[in-house]
Scaffold this motif. Structure first.
Motif, PDB file in Angstrom:
ATOM      1  N   CYS A 144      -6.887   6.626   1.323  1.00 31.43           N
ATOM      2  CA  CYS A 144      -6.731   5.612   0.270  1.00 31.43           C
ATOM      3  C   CYS A 144      -6.872   6.293  -1.086  1.00 31.43           C
ATOM      4  O   CYS A 144      -7.819   7.028  -1.315  1.00 31.43           O
ATOM      5  CB  CYS A 144      -7.802   4.535   0.432  1.00 31.43           C
ATOM      6  N   ILE A 145      -5.902   6.045  -1.977  1.00 30.68           N
ATOM      7  CA  ILE A 145      -5.959   6.680  -3.290  1.00 30.68           C
ATOM      8  C   ILE A 145      -6.575   5.758  -4.333  1.00 30.68           C
ATOM      9  O   ILE A 145      -6.541   6.044  -5.522  1.00 30.68           O
ATOM     10  CB  ILE A 145      -4.556   7.146  -3.736  1.00 30.68           C
ATOM     11  N   GLU A 146      -7.076   4.629  -3.893  1.00 29.60           N
ATOM     12  CA  GLU A 146      -7.752   3.665  -4.764  1.00 29.60           C
ATOM     13  C   GLU A 146      -6.854   3.194  -5.890  1.00 29.60           C
ATOM     14  O   GLU A 146      -7.295   2.998  -7.016  1.00 29.60           O
ATOM     15  CB  GLU A 146      -9.056   4.260  -5.317  1.00 29.60           C
ATOM     16  N   CYS A 147      -5.572   3.007  -5.570  1.00 26.63           N
ATOM     17  CA  CYS A 147      -4.623   2.615  -6.613  1.00 26.63           C
ATOM     18  C   CYS A 147      -4.783   1.156  -7.006  1.00 26.63           C
ATOM     19  O   CYS A 147      -4.352   0.739  -8.064  1.00 26.63           O
ATOM     20  CB  CYS A 147      -3.202   2.861  -6.140  1.00 26.63           C
ATOM     21  N   GLY A 148      -5.371   0.356  -6.142  1.00 29.23           N
ATOM     22  CA  GLY A 148      -5.625  -1.037  -6.518  1.00 29.23           C
ATOM     23  C   GLY A 148      -4.485  -1.999  -6.225  1.00 29.23           C
ATOM     24  O   GLY A 148      -4.596  -3.198  -6.505  1.00 29.23           O
TER      25      GLY A 148
ATOM     26  N   CYS B 227       0.827  -1.211   0.000  1.00 28.75           N
ATOM     27  CA  CYS B 227       0.000   0.000   0.000  1.00 28.75           C
ATOM     28  C   CYS B 227       0.865   1.266   0.000  1.00 28.75           C
ATOM     29  O   CYS B 227       1.612   1.511   0.939  1.00 28.75           O
ATOM     30  CB  CYS B 227      -0.924   0.030   1.213  1.00 28.75           C
TER      31      CYS B 227
ATOM     32  N   CYS C  22      -3.450  -3.196  -3.443  1.00 31.13           N
ATOM     33  CA  CYS C  22      -3.827  -4.192  -2.444  1.00 31.13           C
ATOM     34  C   CYS C  22      -4.651  -5.300  -3.075  1.00 31.13           C
ATOM     35  O   CYS C  22      -4.382  -6.486  -2.863  1.00 31.13           O
ATOM     36  CB  CYS C  22      -4.591  -3.535  -1.307  1.00 31.13           C
TER      37      CYS C  22
END
Ligand code: SF4
Ligand code: SF4
Lengths: 343, 557
Positions: free
Chosen positions: B426-430, B397, B432
């Motif tokens: 959370c930057i929703e980068c994906g 993360c 994880c």
């Protein structure tokens, strides 16, 4: 044209629980084979019996809970639990020992808590400790390194408790190095005297040192495959070595060397395969180090001053208890929440 | 600020010559080679252009045209309602045939007010051309105005109006950081832009530098973009530009994210709810730089952009320059159409992009990639299993969160705890979800939780406003009643007589005491420490009240 929609990220996923568990099993092979070499067929019988029991128990409970038994079995976690439990058991123990241990591990310690992902305690170690407390005698039936009974004799001993005429149980079993240290220290011998007995090998217990070495290699492979992370093994082995060194430096006559501690009993198996069980361990990066150190220290304390031969199982369970608290106090500093600027 | 010949100040001694790292991140397969090595293609003017009135963060603008109007290329269709918005322009000439809700590119497939233009194919511009400007001759404030009028927003994805970033900072800006790191797989539009139009990008950067007046200016480029880097260097050399340096950054997703890139270059972290300008940095994308060049030097608004059209579902993957408002379907046709095993259509990259159901949506200012993928390329996600707490998500993360805890709380609707664990960082980068061995669609849970929290907030706010209105009405009624009673009491007193000053003081004290008591009974939220006052304390307070009143009336005289 209508397209299917899914949520991001869209790149195909990179791994799965089954693959992780499969790799753990693969990594166990060298150490297991070495144990078989040294302690004989009993090692394999234990694994077989524990595995069959565990898989049946898992399938049955999942059915009762209305879940897909197949999916549950395919994730491989029950198999790993069974193998770890079996590897902790003495090779000449009667068949019902692995059966009871497996049943307890899967049904009580794992499924009653909600199944994979919800068990607060390491199931294999919970099963082992229950056996250790309930059947202490059966858990001492270690065969003598390199001088184990043959296939049929072992089978008959495990299944019926009988040995061929003319052989006694005492002749084929032998105390583990750690046990005998404890007993003989009690008879006020010094360690250097004890170490001259044939129970001891080049740097630790005869046979045990090689088993530990192979588990270490398997563990390093797991690290390299990124199945486990370095913090827990490093913490545990580091903690164990440091405390062992301190006491050894104080009085080498009654405290064994750090090397002996690292390569005896379930040290390596514990560090790389048992303590790293993700579900019951600490999950924050810093927390995992503390968790590992805790297990290392407790292992030493229980080994040295406790009433049981090895301390890994108790140490792991105790730290399982502490894991949620450790996690709570070791939350990482979130990006952009102050203090993170490096000049 | 000066408007003199060379407005650029020599850099102070702030050097950003050491690279830093951020926690986590992933090395992802690139999938960029096919499109990065083919030239930018042209797309014909489509018969219909669909231009959303709101293409950016900010309020939608007021529509200036109606069906039947003829429009020229670059005509303003909707004006910007404020400083935080930008106008929308017609990308080509033609007739407005509708102003109505149309599907736009959006994760939830929503409709927005759009101007639909039937093009006439002549691509006719305004009658009188505006003169090109020498940017060095104008004030930075005017520059920002030009940039806003040209409708420029951040073209890297977020669509934040550029003039806000460039012009509002009160702080001194130390670093103008140009983002040329395309960290998501498949996307290569910035790469191609640099290879083919580095000069425009460099000019755009110089213009922005004039506006921002930073101490230093760095272009951050990924270490696998050699051709683009060479083109950039050549363009810098050609104009003898030594004040702009190029720095290579490692290709680790999401190093192209603004916050991560800033961290890599400077070691600083943008505060959680803050902006880069808060720590003296302005970050702009290369595509935005090129748009700024066109806006200022050529006086052309932002009406086209480069889009990567790629994936195994596309016959001939390539980058295209197309007019804003062009339907995605036409862009796909230009790339040879779909292959027969296409299954999913994504807008944006494979990590943060979203899947759409339908290709009848327009290209907008932030559309950097159209990704059509086959089933083999991106199979449907396997069913989720329980979280085994392996912490692989934690290890990758980039925001240093504990994704498994967030998931735990988000899935059990414990939103307070989720916020406690910094859900909104959370930057929703994906990352994880990509590594999760249990295949849990983590980002989906986070998005859902965020939406829920926003909804609850909004509801609570509405309720709060209503309650406050109600309360203030009640207290107004009470006040009126009280005042009336007071008046009555005074009248009575005046009638009763002449007991002089001492009595007046006493009654004033009594009145104050009453007020205190009254207030206590009436207000729903009593101030905390006045609950258990003794009579003596109340009397003291009342006396103080009287003194204060007397003093006040004394002051007023
Ligand atoms: S990666 Fe998935 S399974 Fe592992 S801890 Fe995170 S959410 Fe749980
Ligand atoms: S999506 Fe959010 S929680 Fe997951 S890795 Fe990215 S920042 Fe972290």
């Amino acid at each position: 044209m209508e397209f299917k929609t899914y949520s991001s990220p869209h790149l195909p996923v990179s791994g799965s629980v089954s693959v992780m568990m499969l790799r753990v099993l693969l990594a166990l092979i060298p150490g297991t084979f070495c144990a078989f070499w040294i302690f004989g067929w009993g090692v394999l019988f234990n694994i077989l019996i524990a595995a069959i029991t565990a898989l049946l128990a898992e399938a049955m409970v999942l059915k009762l809970r209305g879940r897909s038994a197949l999916a549950g079995l395919l994730d491989g976690s029950a198999l790993v639990t069974a193998v770890l439990l079996a590897l902790a058991l003495p090779p000449l123990t009667p068949w019902w020992i692995p059966v009871i241990g497996s049943l307890f591990a899967i049904v009580i310690a794992k499924q009653l808590y909600g199944g994979l992902g919800y068990n607060p305690f390491n199931p294999a170690m919970a099963g082992y400790v229950v056996l250790l407390i309930s059947f202490p005698l059966e858990l001492t039936l270690w065969s003598a390194p390199g001088a184990h009974p043959g296939f049929m004799d072992t089978l008959s001993l495990i299944m019926t408790g009988n040995l061929p005429a003319g052989q006694s149980l005492d002749a084929v079993t032998m105390a583990t190095p750690m046990d005998s240290i404890k007993t003989r220290l009690g008879m006020s011998e010094t360690l250097s005297e004890i170490h001259n007995s044939p129970l001891f090998g080049s740097f630790a217990g005869a046979g045990w040192e090689w088993i530990n070495l192979w588990f270490l290699l398997g563990g390093l492979w797991l690290l390299q495959m990124k199945v486990i992370q370095w913090q827990i093994p490093a913490g545990m082995l580091g903690g164990l070595a440091v405390i062992a060194f301190i006491f050894y430096a104080v009085n080498p006559d009654i405290y064994s060397t750090p090397l002996f501690q690292l390569f005896s009993g379930a040290a390596m198996l514990g560090a790389f395969f048992i303590a790293t069980d993700p579900v019951s361990a600490s999950t924050t990066p810093r927390g995992r180090i503390y968790y590992g150190i805790g297990i290392g220290l407790l292992t030493y304390i229980i080994r040295t001053w406790g009433g049981y031969p090895d301390g890994v199982a108790f140490a792991v369970l105790l730290m399982n208890l502490a894991a949620p608290t450790i996690d709570y106090y070791t939350r990482p500093r979130v990006f952009g929440q102050g203090g993170g600027n490096t000049p | 600020m000066t408007a003199s010949g060379n407005s650029f100040k020599r850099p102070r001694e702030v050097t950003f010559d050491r690279l830093h790292t951020f926690h986590g991140g992933l090395r992802l397969p690139g999938h960029r080679e096919i499109t990065a090595n083919r030239p930018i293609g042209k797309v014909d003017i489509p018969p219909l252009l669909t231009i959303p009135l709101q293409q950016h963060i900010g309020n939608p603008g007021k529509c200036l045209v109606k069906p039947g109007d003829t429009v020229y290329k670059g005509q303003v269709l909707a004006e910007a309602p404020g400083r935080f918005s930008v106008p929308a322009h017609a990308s080509s000439s033609g007739t407005v045939i509708a102003v109505e809700e149309r599907l736009i590119p959006h994760p939830s497939g929503i409709k927005e007010n759009c101007v639909v233009i039937e093009t006439d194919g002549r691509d006719r511009g305004a009658d009188q051309q505006q003169d090109a400007i020498d940017y060095l001759q104008i004030e930075p404030a005017r520059l920002c105005e030009l940039i806003q009028q040209a409708g420029i927003v951040g073209m890297g994805g977020a669509g934040f109006p550029t003039q806000i970033k460039l012009c509002s900072p009160k702080q001194h800006i130390e670093l103008l950081l140009i983002n040329a790191a395309e960290c998501e797989p498949y996307i290569s539009c910035d790469n191609r832009l640099l290879q083919e139009r580095a000069t425009e990008v460099v000019e755009g950067i110089r213009i922005m530098r004039h506006g921002v007046q930073p101490d230093a200016c760095i272009i951050a480029i990924e270490d696998n973009m050699q051709a683009a880097e060479e083109a950039l260097r050549a363009a810098l050399d050609a104009v003898n530009e030594t004040g702009i340096t190029i720095t290579r950054v490692p290709e680790i997703y999401p190093s192209g994210g603004e916050r991560q890139l800033i961290r890599i270059l400077t070691g600083r972290e943008v505060p959680g709810q803050g902006y880069p300008a808060d720590i003296g940095i302005v970050c702009q994308n290369v595509g935005t730089a090129a748009a700024v060049y066109h806006a200022v030097s050529k006086r052309q608004p932002l009406i086209s952009r480069i889009v990567t059209v790629t994936g195994e579902g596309i016959a001939q993957p390539q980058n295209f320059e197309c007019l804003l408002g062009t339907p995605v379907s036409q862009l796909v046709s230009a790339a040879g159409g779909y292959t027969k095993d296409v299954e999913r259509l994504l807008i944006g990259g494979p990590m943060m992009g979203y899947a759409v159901q339908n290709d009848n949506i327009p290209v907008i200012k932030t559309t950097n990639c159209i990704l059509a993928v086959s089933r083999e390329e991106m199979p449907a996600p396997p069913p989720a299993q329980p979280c085994i707490r392996c912490a692989k998500c934690t290890d990758v993360c980039p925001a240093d969160l504990l994704p498994q805890q967030l998931y735990w709380y988000a899935s059990s609707n414990n939103y307070d705890a989720a916020q406690d664990y910094n859900l909104f960082d959370c930057i929703e980068c994906g990352c994880c979800a990509y590594v999760c061995p249990s295949h849990i669609p983590l980002v989906q849970y986070y998005r859902h939780a965020k939406t829920e929290i926003w909804t609850q907030e909004a509801q609570k706010q509405a309720a709060d406003i209503a309650r406050r209105r109600h309360e203030s009405r009640l207290s107004r009624l009470q006040r009126i009643k009280q005042q009336r009673a007071d008046r009555m009491a005074r009248k009575k007193q005046a009638l009763a007589g002449d007991d002089g000053g001492k009595d007046a003081k006493k009654s004033a004290i009594q009145a104050a005491l009453d007020r205190v008591k009254h207030k206590k009974e009436q207000t729903s939220s009593t101030p905390k420490n006045t609950d258990n006052l003794t009579a003596e304390q109340q009397r003291l307070i009342a006396e103080a009240d009287v003194r204060r009143q007397q003093k006040q009336s004394g002051n007023n005289n």
